[in-house]
Enzyme design. Sequence first.
Site, PDB file in Angstrom:
ATOM      1  N   LYS A  74      47.967  52.491  23.517  1.00  0.00           N
ATOM      2  CA  LYS A  74      47.294  52.273  24.810  1.00  0.00           C
ATOM      3  C   LYS A  74      48.290  52.450  25.963  1.00  0.00           C
ATOM      4  O   LYS A  74      49.508  52.482  25.747  1.00  0.00           O
ATOM      5  CB  LYS A  74      46.688  50.864  24.825  1.00  0.00           C
ATOM      6  N   TYR A  97      68.989  46.468  51.876  1.00  0.00           N
ATOM      7  CA  TYR A  97      68.012  45.687  52.643  1.00  0.00           C
ATOM      8  C   TYR A  97      68.309  44.202  52.570  1.00  0.00           C
ATOM      9  O   TYR A  97      68.690  43.683  51.525  1.00  0.00           O
ATOM     10  CB  TYR A  97      66.601  45.925  52.103  1.00  0.00           C
TER      11      TYR A  97
HETATM   12  C1  LIG Z   1      48.460  45.659  22.819  1.00  0.00           C
HETATM   13  C2  LIG Z   1      47.900  45.091  21.575  1.00  0.00           C
HETATM   14  C3  LIG Z   1      48.652  45.075  20.386  1.00  0.00           C
HETATM   15  C4  LIG Z   1      50.110  45.472  20.336  1.00  0.00           C
HETATM   16  O1  LIG Z   1      50.891  44.444  20.886  1.00  0.00           O
HETATM   17  P1  LIG Z   1      52.491  44.489  20.870  1.00  0.00           P
HETATM   18  O2  LIG Z   1      52.898  43.158  21.359  1.00  0.00           O
HETATM   19  O3  LIG Z   1      52.886  45.583  21.796  1.00  0.00           O
HETATM   20  O4  LIG Z   1      52.894  44.769  19.472  1.00  0.00           O
HETATM   21  C5  LIG Z   1      48.028  44.639  19.239  1.00  0.00           C
HETATM   22  N1  LIG Z   1      46.739  44.213  19.253  1.00  0.00           N
HETATM   23  C6  LIG Z   1      46.008  44.197  20.379  1.00  0.00           C
HETATM   24  C7  LIG Z   1      44.608  43.696  20.336  1.00  0.00           C
HETATM   25  C8  LIG Z   1      46.564  44.619  21.567  1.00  0.00           C
HETATM   26  O5  LIG Z   1      45.831  44.570  22.694  1.00  0.00           O
END
Ligand SMILES: *Cc1c(COP(=O)(O)O)cnc(C)c1O
Length: 354
Positions: A35, A251
Amino acid sequence: MNRHASVSVDLKALKHNLSIVRSVARQQKILAVVKADAYGHGMVEAATALTDAGADALGVAFVSEGVALREAGIEAPILVLEGARHELEVAWASKAGLMLTVHHEYQIRDLPDSLFLRPELWLKIDTGMGRLGFKPKVAGQIAARLGTRCTTIMTHFACADMPEDPLNDVQIQRFDEARRNVSLPSSAANSAAIFAFPHARYDWVRPGIVLYGSSPFRDESAADLGLLPVMTLRAPIVAINHHRKGESIGYGADFRCPADMPVGVIAAGYADGYPRHASPGTPVLVAGVEVPLIGRVSMDMITVDLSEVPETSIGDLATLWGEGLPVDYVAAHSSTIAYELLCNAGAHADIEYV
Ligand SMILES: *Cc1c(COP(=O)(O)O)cnc(C)c1O
């Protein structure tokens, strides 16, 4: 993009990290999470490398991401972790052969009766994350309503990165309670849980961040876990100026040179996904040496103290994280997590694959 910062992604390191997960979760199938454009690494390229290297399935957040993977020719099973938002998405997902998470009543209502539109379903149970999912006690009843299309029951941990948190055991107990009435393959473990809770690996593990070479734990580094960095963010030094003791840098004029020092200006800033809240002292790799960030992070520039690397010249490349400098160090100095740094940097750069 007309920017100087560059992101390179090492697909061999990505495959290596998958093999580390495989060596830990030997009995399980692996759903590799891609994702958010594979946490900034490029979804199609990462998905291709991960499925080549034997990932059993892929996880995306949205139907549109799954459809994009299919359009790119990816044939592996794909689970949409947030499920479909309306009937049209169910139809799209079915056509693309995507598996859908079902976490809410409205999604059951939107499932078509048609024999031709029958996505495989993963039933999501909320065991304590408080985000998506049905209550454990209705698991059996919902699974029965979904029928044979429902192939897997899943949950998600809230605190797996802090293994000693009591909520972890509570979540496992609640999940097991839900599973008592549902005899389906099960899935609970994200990256942290894969390493921390052998008894919660069940049938499918769902690694994300570890594939990209970051440790989910505070007290164990990526190297401790055998992981390699996948993304490297680099940018050139565009000026070196010699400042006098007491002169201010950047800054807010917060930083005052404690001595006469050469200050390097590097052409990357928060517009490149470098964290604006990186604190003074955040390491930056110049000529193989960790030098400290000084002054505030600007939009397109950062400044570093080059006292330790007097041989450096304008045009030399600095590494902001990646090969030689764990992204987790930078995250820790910026009160954020590597997830955010990787997503942001990947979203702002053209990625070069090596
Ligand atoms: C993003 C996600 C993962 C992976 O999580 P990590 O901490 O990056 O390993 C697994 N399961 C679900 C439902 C997620 O949304």
